[in-house]
Enzyme design. Sequence first.
Site, PDB file in Angstrom:
ATOM      1  N   SER A  78      61.034 112.714  85.231  1.00  0.00           N
ATOM      2  CA  SER A  78      60.708 112.760  86.659  1.00  0.00           C
ATOM      3  C   SER A  78      61.500 113.901  87.264  1.00  0.00           C
ATOM      4  CB  SER A  78      61.142 111.443  87.317  1.00  0.00           C
ATOM      5  OG  SER A  78      61.214 111.594  88.728  1.00  0.00           O
ATOM      6  N   TYR A 100      66.785 104.067  88.957  1.00  0.00           N
ATOM      7  CA  TYR A 100      65.690 104.927  88.491  1.00  0.00           C
ATOM      8  C   TYR A 100      66.199 106.340  88.168  1.00  0.00           C
ATOM      9  CZ  TYR A 100      61.061 107.138  88.473  1.00  0.00           C
ATOM     10  OH  TYR A 100      59.925 107.832  88.121  1.00  0.00           O
TER      11      TYR A 100
HETATM   12  C1  BGC Z   1      58.648 108.431  91.378  1.00  0.00           C
HETATM   13  C2  BGC Z   1      57.723 108.428  92.581  1.00  0.00           C
HETATM   14  C3  BGC Z   1      58.063 109.579  93.505  1.00  0.00           C
HETATM   15  C4  BGC Z   1      58.196 110.896  92.756  1.00  0.00           C
HETATM   16  C5  BGC Z   1      58.694 112.034  93.661  1.00  0.00           C
HETATM   17  C6  BGC Z   1      58.611 109.794  90.731  1.00  0.00           C
HETATM   18  O1  BGC Z   1      59.401 109.825  89.590  1.00  0.00           O
HETATM   19  O2  BGC Z   1      58.256 107.409  90.461  1.00  0.00           O
HETATM   20  O3  BGC Z   1      57.828 107.195  93.245  1.00  0.00           O
HETATM   21  O4  BGC Z   1      57.062 109.708  94.496  1.00  0.00           O
HETATM   22  O5  BGC Z   1      59.078 110.756  91.672  1.00  0.00           O
HETATM   23  O6  BGC Z   1      59.805 111.669  94.434  1.00  0.00           O
END
Ligand code: BGC
Length: 268
Positions: free
Chosen positions: A153, A166
């Site tokens: 991410s 996360y």
């Molecule tokens: C998350 C999303 C978020 C995106 C940008 C992703 O890894 O799961 O919820 O919108 O990152 O912030």
Amino acid sequence: MHSIDISGQVAIVTGASSGIGQACAVELARAGARVAVNHRNSAEEAGETLEMIRDCGGEGTAVQGDVSVEADVERMFANVVEQYGTVDILVANAGIQQDASLTEMTLGQWEKVIAVNLTGQFLCARAAIREFLRRGPRPEISRSVGKIICMSSVHQVIPWAGRVNYAASKGGIELMMQSIAQEYAEKGVRVNAVAPGAIRTAINTEAWKNEAARDRLLKLIPQGRIGEPEDVGRAVAWLASDLSDYVNGTTLFVDGGMTLYPGFRGNG
Ligand code: BGC
């Protein structure tokens, strides 16, 4: 013309019953791979992914399993090897969010997100590499013995208030991915990550479902649009193919420029 061709190969995509995982499964199938569509408890949605795969002339099968449970992962890989002979490509995609401010975050929320997002990728990568090494090279099929693509991410680099579980899981994925790549490159394995920005899926519906939220979100994306799952699926298919044969241990950001610090435009 160089087009992505991974025919004769077998891919496992975790969390492939929806969102980014579903698009990865479809794009890999479109490029010729047979695809094992993993889901935890969404047999019906996994069936929709399989339908999409068949609609574009591909072949796939559903495999149930919780990526954070060692026995499930082992069973899942054994099933796919039994059915399709081997595994050439792993897309370690399954991931969740359980948001809370730090002071409100329970140990359970911390552990669950780490278990699925990070431990799940470890378990799947380990099973995949064991299978790659067992099977050995097939140069007529691919220049690599096997390929792993870890779903990261933008939050592997962008800190994220209210989501420390996360962000920590995604930061962890980067060094896990690089360490595995360093360890197995000499055996012919390639390990890379894709780091999506804001992609239109169920995980972030809150961020784009109404106009006010969408406007706030778009301020963070220089390219001016929310990503579609296929944007990520196509990057994954390229990383899974020999077209990216010399790419190893790297993270490909697919984020419309989110990591370009758009807040600095005309500022700072
Ligand atoms: C998350 C999303 C978020 C995106 C940008 C992703 O890894 O799961 O919820 O919108 O990152 O912030």
